[in-house]
Design a protein around this motif. Structure first.
Motif, PDB file in Angstrom:
ATOM      1  N   ILE A 230       0.851  -1.135   0.053  1.00 29.13           N
ATOM      2  CA  ILE A 230       0.015   0.126  -0.047  1.00 29.13           C
ATOM      3  C   ILE A 230       0.760   1.157  -0.014  1.00 29.13           C
ATOM      4  O   ILE A 230       1.711   1.570   0.815  1.00 29.13           O
ATOM      5  CB  ILE A 230      -0.869  -0.106   1.379  1.00 29.13           C
ATOM      6  N   LYS A 231       0.787   2.108  -0.998  1.00 31.62           N
ATOM      7  CA  LYS A 231       1.606   3.182  -1.132  1.00 31.62           C
ATOM      8  C   LYS A 231       0.808   4.478  -0.179  1.00 31.62           C
ATOM      9  O   LYS A 231      -0.192   4.727  -0.389  1.00 31.62           O
ATOM     10  CB  LYS A 231       1.560   3.775  -2.526  1.00 31.62           C
ATOM     11  N   SER A 232       1.746   4.681   0.647  1.00 28.97           N
ATOM     12  CA  SER A 232       1.059   5.726   1.829  1.00 28.97           C
ATOM     13  C   SER A 232       1.600   7.251   1.840  1.00 28.97           C
ATOM     14  O   SER A 232       2.793   7.486   1.378  1.00 28.97           O
ATOM     15  CB  SER A 232       1.285   5.056   3.174  1.00 28.97           C
ATOM     16  N   GLU A 233       0.708   8.070   2.170  1.00 24.43           N
ATOM     17  CA  GLU A 233       1.045   9.423   2.113  1.00 24.43           C
ATOM     18  C   GLU A 233       0.840   9.925   3.638  1.00 24.43           C
ATOM     19  O   GLU A 233      -0.274   9.713   4.065  1.00 24.43           O
ATOM     20  CB  GLU A 233       0.549  10.173   1.235  1.00 24.43           C
ATOM     21  N   THR A 234       1.783  10.664   4.289  1.00 27.33           N
ATOM     22  CA  THR A 234       1.063  11.187   5.503  1.00 27.33           C
ATOM     23  C   THR A 234       0.965  12.625   5.406  1.00 27.33           C
ATOM     24  O   THR A 234       1.328  13.492   4.492  1.00 27.33           O
ATOM     25  CB  THR A 234       2.482  11.101   6.492  1.00 27.33           C
ATOM     26  N   GLY A 235      -0.342  12.990   6.168  1.00 27.09           N
ATOM     27  CA  GLY A 235      -0.617  14.485   6.221  1.00 27.09           C
ATOM     28  C   GLY A 235       0.013  15.287   7.270  1.00 27.09           C
ATOM     29  O   GLY A 235       1.226  14.623   7.792  1.00 27.09           O
ATOM     30  N   GLU A 236      -0.250  16.496   7.564  1.00 26.43           N
ATOM     31  CA  GLU A 236       0.352  17.346   8.482  1.00 26.43           C
ATOM     32  C   GLU A 236      -0.053  16.915   9.958  1.00 26.43           C
ATOM     33  O   GLU A 236      -1.484  16.757  10.183  1.00 26.43           O
ATOM     34  CB  GLU A 236      -0.178  18.696   8.210  1.00 26.43           C
ATOM     35  N   THR A 237       0.884  16.739  10.898  1.00 25.56           N
ATOM     36  CA  THR A 237       0.779  16.616  11.963  1.00 25.56           C
ATOM     37  C   THR A 237       0.121  17.799  12.803  1.00 25.56           C
ATOM     38  O   THR A 237       0.280  18.743  12.822  1.00 25.56           O
ATOM     39  CB  THR A 237       2.167  15.951  12.829  1.00 25.56           C
ATOM     40  N   PHE A 238      -1.036  17.244  13.731  1.00 22.91           N
ATOM     41  CA  PHE A 238      -1.646  18.300  14.364  1.00 22.91           C
ATOM     42  C   PHE A 238      -1.944  17.767  15.822  1.00 22.91           C
ATOM     43  O   PHE A 238      -2.001  16.629  16.052  1.00 22.91           O
ATOM     44  CB  PHE A 238      -2.975  18.714  13.836  1.00 22.91           C
ATOM     45  N   THR A 239      -2.566  18.608  16.748  1.00 20.88           N
ATOM     46  CA  THR A 239      -2.943  18.187  17.911  1.00 20.88           C
ATOM     47  C   THR A 239      -4.466  18.027  17.963  1.00 20.88           C
ATOM     48  O   THR A 239      -5.277  18.825  17.503  1.00 20.88           O
ATOM     49  CB  THR A 239      -2.789  19.145  19.050  1.00 20.88           C
ATOM     50  N   PHE A 240      -4.575  16.744  18.272  1.00 21.46           N
ATOM     51  CA  PHE A 240      -6.398  16.250  18.290  1.00 21.46           C
ATOM     52  C   PHE A 240      -6.896  16.324  19.728  1.00 21.46           C
ATOM     53  O   PHE A 240      -6.153  15.724  20.786  1.00 21.46           O
ATOM     54  CB  PHE A 240      -6.158  14.880  17.734  1.00 21.46           C
TER      55      PHE A 240
END
Length: 365
Positions: A230-240
């Protein structure tokens, strides 16, 4: 009552019913939940994050595996089979006559929690680092109103996956999960690396311990997806934000050129769950330490659950911020990621904060 019918949710076929969150619908759903539990049926009810609809269904039996559309329940231990409460009646369904998960005898006290952290850090030093989750069990007396608690969780946790399920094998569980394990729409995958914890609305940057803990989870998920092509991409890290606590979150998406079969999906799920955020890294070491140190069976805590229509259409959430409910007692589960930088006192306070997410919503009869 507002009901949405689609290809898998015809009430006449014992499929899930969709309730909108208006007073009339909620009153009818409250009665449905109560009646189904009193009849000892297998029951599921859930509300997706940010949604205005609640899905409810029942069955007289459950099946193992991912062969039938339904509500899937995966225990914490990867060696145990997945259970599915089918959306529609299924031939040759298995009857679950025994409860596999004994109800915890008592709460985890502070000394036991500290001793578990000491044992974890000893194991991590010998391993050269890593992370293992230490979980507390909180046992209380009282008769819980399942329906009222479910509605309270929906109101107080709009961004969580609110769920309740009951089967003879698992018992009755309820919770509000902030963590997506894996979701697929037409073969496009979504997941998240959610780890690190501090009180909600904290000011300033995250500390090194929490950043390191969350990075381990991100790296693990990316590696597992790559292993399954599975080719993956990470988004922008944030506080949840999740109730009285907040976490570090990195959204991850992916796609694959080949359509998944149920067996291939099962292999991927076994690779991902239990996640490092609920078990630890390396996983085998974490499972060994957890088994030897904790004073009760985790059961479904740390596993996952959610609706499944096909290997290309499902949404599975990690089972956390949850409670297991019996007629006159209930128990809550709360855990924290232990690294060599963890402080036992800070970890105890973290579990206290996490437990209040559910305690504040519990309604007793």
């Amino acid at each position: 009552m507002g009901i949405r019918y689609d290809k898998d949710s015809l009430r006449a076929n014992n499929g899930p019913t969709i309730y909108f969150t208006d007073p009339t619908s909620l009153l009818m759903l409250r009665n449905e939940i109560r009646s189904a539990l009193e009849a000892n049926l297998s029951v599921y009810v859930y509300r997706r994050p940010g949604d205005m609809m609640i899905t409810f269904g029942t069955s007289e039996s459950v099946v193992e595996g991912l062969e039938h559309p339904g509500f899937v329940i995966a225990p914490f231990l990867p060696s145990l089979p997945y259970l599915t409460i089918p959306f529609k009646p299924v031939a040759h369904a298995s009857g679950c006559l025994t409860n596999k998960f004994p109800f915890p005898a008592r709460s985890t006290n502070k000394e036991e929690h500290r001793a578990e952290i000491d044992a974890i850090q000893t194991a991590l030093r010998e391993n050269g680092g890593g992370k293992i989750i230490a979980a507390r069990i909180i046992v209380e007396e009282g008769s819980v109103s399942v329906a009222d608690t479910f509605f309270n969780l929906c109101q107080q946790n709009p961004n969580a996956f609110v769920f309740c399920f009951n089967t003879p094998q698992t018992g009755c569980w309820i919770g509000a999960s902030p963590e997506l394990l894996l979701e697929s729409r037409r073969g496009l995958f979504q997941t998240m690396a959610l780890a690190g914890t501090r009180p909600a609305d904290s000011e300033g940057p995250w500390d090194e311990k929490n950043i390191e803990e969350q990075r381990m989870v991100t790296d693990f998920i990316e590696d597992m997806l790559a292993t399954h092509n599975i080719k993956s991409e990470t988004g922008e890290t944030f506080t949840f934000s999740a109730g009285k606590v907040e976490h570090i979150c990195t959204p991850i998406s992916g796609e694959t050129e080949e359509a998944f079969s149920s067996s291939r999906l099962s292999e991927l799920l076994h690779s991902l769950s239990p996640t490092p955020a609920l078990c630890g890294l390396p996983r085998e070491l974490a499972l060994k330490v957890i088994s030897s140190q904790e004073n009760g069976d985790r059961g479904c805590y740390g596993g996952f659950c959610g609706p499944y229509r096909s290997p290309q259409d499902f949404q599975f959430q990690v089972i956390l911020r949850c409670a297991r409910i019996e007629q006159k007692r209930f128990c809550l589960y709360a855990g924290g990621g232990i690294t060599l930088k963890s402080s036992p006192e800070s970890e105890w306070k973290e579990t206290e904060l996490k437990a209040t997410t559910l305690l504040d919503s519990l309604r007793l009869n």
